[in-house]
Structures are given as C-alpha cells and as structure tokens.
Design a protein around this motif. Structure first.
Motif, short mmCIF file in Angstrom:
data_model
loop_
_atom_site.label_atom_id
_atom_site.label_comp_id
_atom_site.label_asym_id
_atom_site.label_seq_id
_atom_site.Cartn_x
_atom_site.Cartn_y
_atom_site.Cartn_z
N CYS A 1 31.73 41.82 26.85
CA CYS A 1 33.15 41.75 26.50
C CYS A 1 33.87 40.77 27.42
N PRO A 2 34.56 39.78 26.90
CA PRO A 2 35.32 38.86 27.77
C PRO A 2 36.32 39.63 28.62
N VAL A 3 36.48 39.19 29.87
CA VAL A 3 37.37 39.88 30.79
C VAL A 3 38.80 39.93 30.24
N GLY A 4 39.18 38.93 29.48
CA GLY A 4 40.53 38.91 28.93
C GLY A 4 40.78 39.96 27.86
N LEU A 5 39.73 40.64 27.42
CA LEU A 5 39.88 41.70 26.43
C LEU A 5 39.60 43.07 27.03
N VAL A 6 39.65 43.16 28.36
CA VAL A 6 39.38 44.40 29.08
C VAL A 6 40.67 44.97 29.64
N ALA A 7 40.77 46.30 29.62
CA ALA A 7 41.87 47.01 30.29
C ALA A 7 41.28 47.97 31.30
N PHE A 8 42.04 48.27 32.35
CA PHE A 8 41.59 49.16 33.43
C PHE A 8 42.60 50.26 33.61
N LEU A 9 42.13 51.50 33.58
CA LEU A 9 42.99 52.68 33.73
C LEU A 9 42.59 53.42 35.01
N SER A 10 43.54 53.62 35.90
CA SER A 10 43.23 54.26 37.18
C SER A 10 44.45 54.96 37.74
N GLY A 11 44.17 56.04 38.49
CA GLY A 11 45.24 56.72 39.22
C GLY A 11 45.35 56.27 40.66
N ASP A 12 44.56 55.27 41.03
CA ASP A 12 44.55 54.75 42.41
C ASP A 12 45.34 53.45 42.45
N VAL B 1 42.88 44.88 23.04
CA VAL B 1 41.85 45.24 24.01
C VAL B 1 40.58 45.64 23.27
N ARG B 2 39.44 45.19 23.78
CA ARG B 2 38.16 45.56 23.19
C ARG B 2 37.43 46.60 24.02
N CYS B 3 37.72 46.68 25.31
CA CYS B 3 37.03 47.61 26.19
C CYS B 3 38.01 48.19 27.20
N LEU B 4 38.03 49.51 27.35
CA LEU B 4 38.85 50.18 28.34
C LEU B 4 37.95 50.77 29.41
N VAL B 5 38.15 50.34 30.66
CA VAL B 5 37.40 50.88 31.80
C VAL B 5 38.22 51.99 32.43
N TRP B 6 37.63 53.17 32.50
CA TRP B 6 38.28 54.35 33.08
C TRP B 6 37.81 54.55 34.51
N ASP B 7 38.74 54.69 35.43
CA ASP B 7 38.43 55.19 36.77
C ASP B 7 38.49 56.71 36.66
N LEU B 8 37.33 57.34 36.48
CA LEU B 8 37.31 58.76 36.12
C LEU B 8 37.78 59.68 37.24
N ASP B 9 37.83 59.18 38.47
CA ASP B 9 38.26 60.04 39.58
C ASP B 9 39.67 60.56 39.37
N ASP B 10 40.51 59.82 38.68
CA ASP B 10 41.93 60.17 38.64
C ASP B 10 42.54 60.19 37.25
N THR B 11 41.72 60.07 36.20
CA THR B 11 42.32 59.90 34.88
C THR B 11 41.89 60.96 33.86
N LEU B 12 40.63 61.40 33.91
CA LEU B 12 40.09 62.25 32.85
C LEU B 12 40.15 63.74 33.17
N TRP B 13 40.00 64.09 34.46
CA TRP B 13 39.79 65.48 34.82
C TRP B 13 41.04 66.12 35.42
N GLN B 14 41.14 67.41 35.20
CA GLN B 14 42.11 68.24 35.93
C GLN B 14 41.40 69.54 36.29
N GLU B 15 41.12 69.67 37.59
CA GLU B 15 40.37 70.83 38.09
C GLU B 15 39.05 71.00 37.35
N GLY B 16 38.35 69.91 37.17
CA GLY B 16 37.02 69.92 36.56
C GLY B 16 37.00 70.03 35.06
#
Length: 333
Positions: free
Chosen positions: A84-95, A5-20
């Motif tokens: 970044c080519p789409v084939g080298l992208v990853a997506f991280l989400s809690g949704d 993977v060359r690029c990781l897309v974070w859905d920040l609503d559900d992955t990075l934070w815990q109570e701010g």
C-alpha cells in the motif's frame, strides 16, 4: 479531494481495548471500514495476537508489527507488507508522541488520535465514492495472497507443480457493471480503457463484454481479465485486457483459449488489433501461443487472427474453466 485511505494502521495499545475487552465503537469501525475495502494493520508494544484471536478479530488485521518498534518504522513496514502506498495509509493512536513522530517522518500518512475512532467511518478519508464487490472482497483477496505466498515458500517441488496444486478455477461469464472498474489496472493490446468507456460498450447492442474471475484453494484473485467482443461480418473483433499477475499461472492463456474455441465453434474468425509496446510484449507472446498469427501490419500496429481452418492445438492446463454462463455472440441489426 485526496484519495480514500486504503490501509488503517492501529496502535492497539490505546485504541481497541478497554480493560482487556474490545471497545464496541472500535469494533464497529473495524467492520464498517472492512466492508468498504479498507485494510487493517496493527502495531503495539505487546503481542496482541492471543487477545485478537480470542475475540474473533484476528482475521481483520492482515499485517502486524508488535514489539519495541518506533511508530514510523512500524507504519512503513506495515504499508509495505500490504503493498500500500504510504500516501494511502492512515495511523490511529492514543499516544501523542507516536502521532507526532509519524507526522514528522511520514508526512503523507494521515494521523488520527484514538478519540476519533468512533467517527472515522463518517470522515471523507474513509468514505469511497462507490463501494464495489471487488472492494468488499479486498481483505479476502489479500489474505488469500498471503496464504498462497507462504505455501509457495514451503513447497518442495517445482514452480509448475505448485501451480498444479492450487486447484485453479477460472469462471468466464458476462461482465457486470461492477466488474468494469478493474479495467485501468489490466494490460491491453493497445490503448487502455477507462471504466466509463467500458460501461458504454457494455450497454451497446452488438457488443459483448466478458469477465474472467480466478480463484484457488486459498481464495479469490478477483477479476483477472476482460474482453470486448464485436461481430464484424464473418469475424469477431476481440479487445483483450488481462492481469499481469496471473500470466505465470496460465489463467490468461486459459481465458484466451476459451474465447478462441468459442469463436471457432461458431465458424467466426477471431481478430485482434495489436499495438506493440515494451509493456505488453508478454501479451503478444500469449496471443501467438494461443494460435494467433500475424495477418497484416498496418502502420505502427499489427492485426492478429486465428484461422478457423487451422485451429490451434489444445494445450494441457492446470486450470478448470467454468464458462457455461457466457452467451452466444449477438449480431448487429
């Protein structure tokens, strides 16, 4: 095995934070992947920029799309923003819905639930076989490109005056083995080199591999040129590889000019065997402007050379060349 993977897309609503507050496991993953040259991008329903900056994480996310975007559109836009080519992208989400949508619309994107954030650095998709200095600098190089592009858009003068304002510095030095994997991405005057062949050249007596690295007031460009030099009687054979993206800046011309001056300074004739193609025509023009003339035309090729008795005129350049570290040409025994 599929590429890293060359690029990781974070859905920040559900992955990075815990109570701010950023989750320690997520912050660890951010830094671990960044050190491997994996870029980070962010999406989410709200604007997370103030919180990212408050916790010192803003510099790690090079592209952001916040608001009511559908997840597939956001991932596609962020990949394009980072080239970044789409084939080298990853997506991280809690949704689960967002993960399902991205999997359906963009099947080449690798999707991971938020529960895996701590384990991502252990997965093969995020573990390059080798991590080179150029990989570790990828975020800095990309950030510099972004700032440079924004400054160019705001510049009121000519393109030449913008280049002159960059404070470009070209360091020319003996190549290290860590520089060589960039070779397949550079333009040559004939066949392309692979990394293993250049490593062999690097170790062979009587040959020298030289690297050129460029930077400006915004940051580094990385290695933008390689040259293989080999003594042949009273001549020096040159095999040249340069980055097309810096041709307009004059960096390749400065690199060639330095090699020409160094060769002529030792009384040696600099010679290039060139195979003209549509793709490397700009490189041929660069060599001609740098003082090379056509010495011979064997079948399907041409031999270009700089005559020590007719040195090329020195040309003004906005680039400061730092070349004291390049050693003299070694003769074959």
């Amino acid at each position: 095995m599929r590429p890293t993977v060359r690029c990781l897309v974070w859905d920040l609503d559900d992955t990075l934070w815990q109570e701010g507050v950023p989750l320690p496991s997520a912050v660890h993953t951010l830094h671990a992947l960044d050190r491997r040259g994996i870029l980070h991008a962010a999406t989410g329903r709200g604007d997370h920029t103030p919180a990212l900056d408050r916790h010192g994480l803003g510099e790690l996310y090079l592209a952001r799309r916040f608001g009511s975007h559908r997840a597939p559109a956001a991932v596609r836009d962020l990949a394009a923003a980072l080239d970044c080519p789409v084939g080298l992208v990853a997506f991280l989400s809690g949704d689960p819905v967002a993960l399902a949508e991205v999997s359906s619309v963009l099947p080449d994107v690798r999707c991971y639930p938020a529960s895996t954030v701590e384990r991502l650095p252990e997965l093969a998709d995020f573990t390059p076989a080798v991590v080179l200095p150029a990989d570790r600098e990828r975020r800095q190089v990309t950030r510099a490109e972004q700032r440079r592009g924004a400054a160019e858009e705001e510049h009121a003068g000519t393109p030449a005056s913008f280049v002159a304002s960059l404070g470009l510095e070209l360091e020319i030095r003996p190549a290290e083995r860590e520089d060589l994997p960039v070779a397949p991405f550079l333009r040559s005057g004939g066949r392309m080199f692979d990394t293993l062949e250049l490593c062999g050249r690097h170790a062979e007596n009587g040959q020298e591999v030289v690297a050129a690295s460029l930077r400006d007031r915004f940051g580094p460009y990385g290695v933008v040129g390689l040259a293989v030099l080999r003594g042949e009687g009273t001549s020096t054979a040159l095999e040249l590889l340069v980055s097309e993206r810096v041709l307009s800046l004059g960096a390749a011309e400065a690199f060639v000019g330095h090699l020409v001056a160094r060769s002529l300074g030792t009384g040696r004739r600099l010679v290039v065997e060139f195979e003209l193609t549509t793709a490397n025509r700009a490189l041929l023009l660069l060599l001609r402007f740098s003082g090379f003339s056509i010495a011979a035309r064997p079948a399907g090729r041409m031999t270009l050379a700089v005559d020590p008795l007719i040195p090329p005129a020195r040309r003004r350049s906005p680039i400061r060349v730092l070349g004291e570290g390049v050693r003299p040409m070694r003769r074959r025994r």
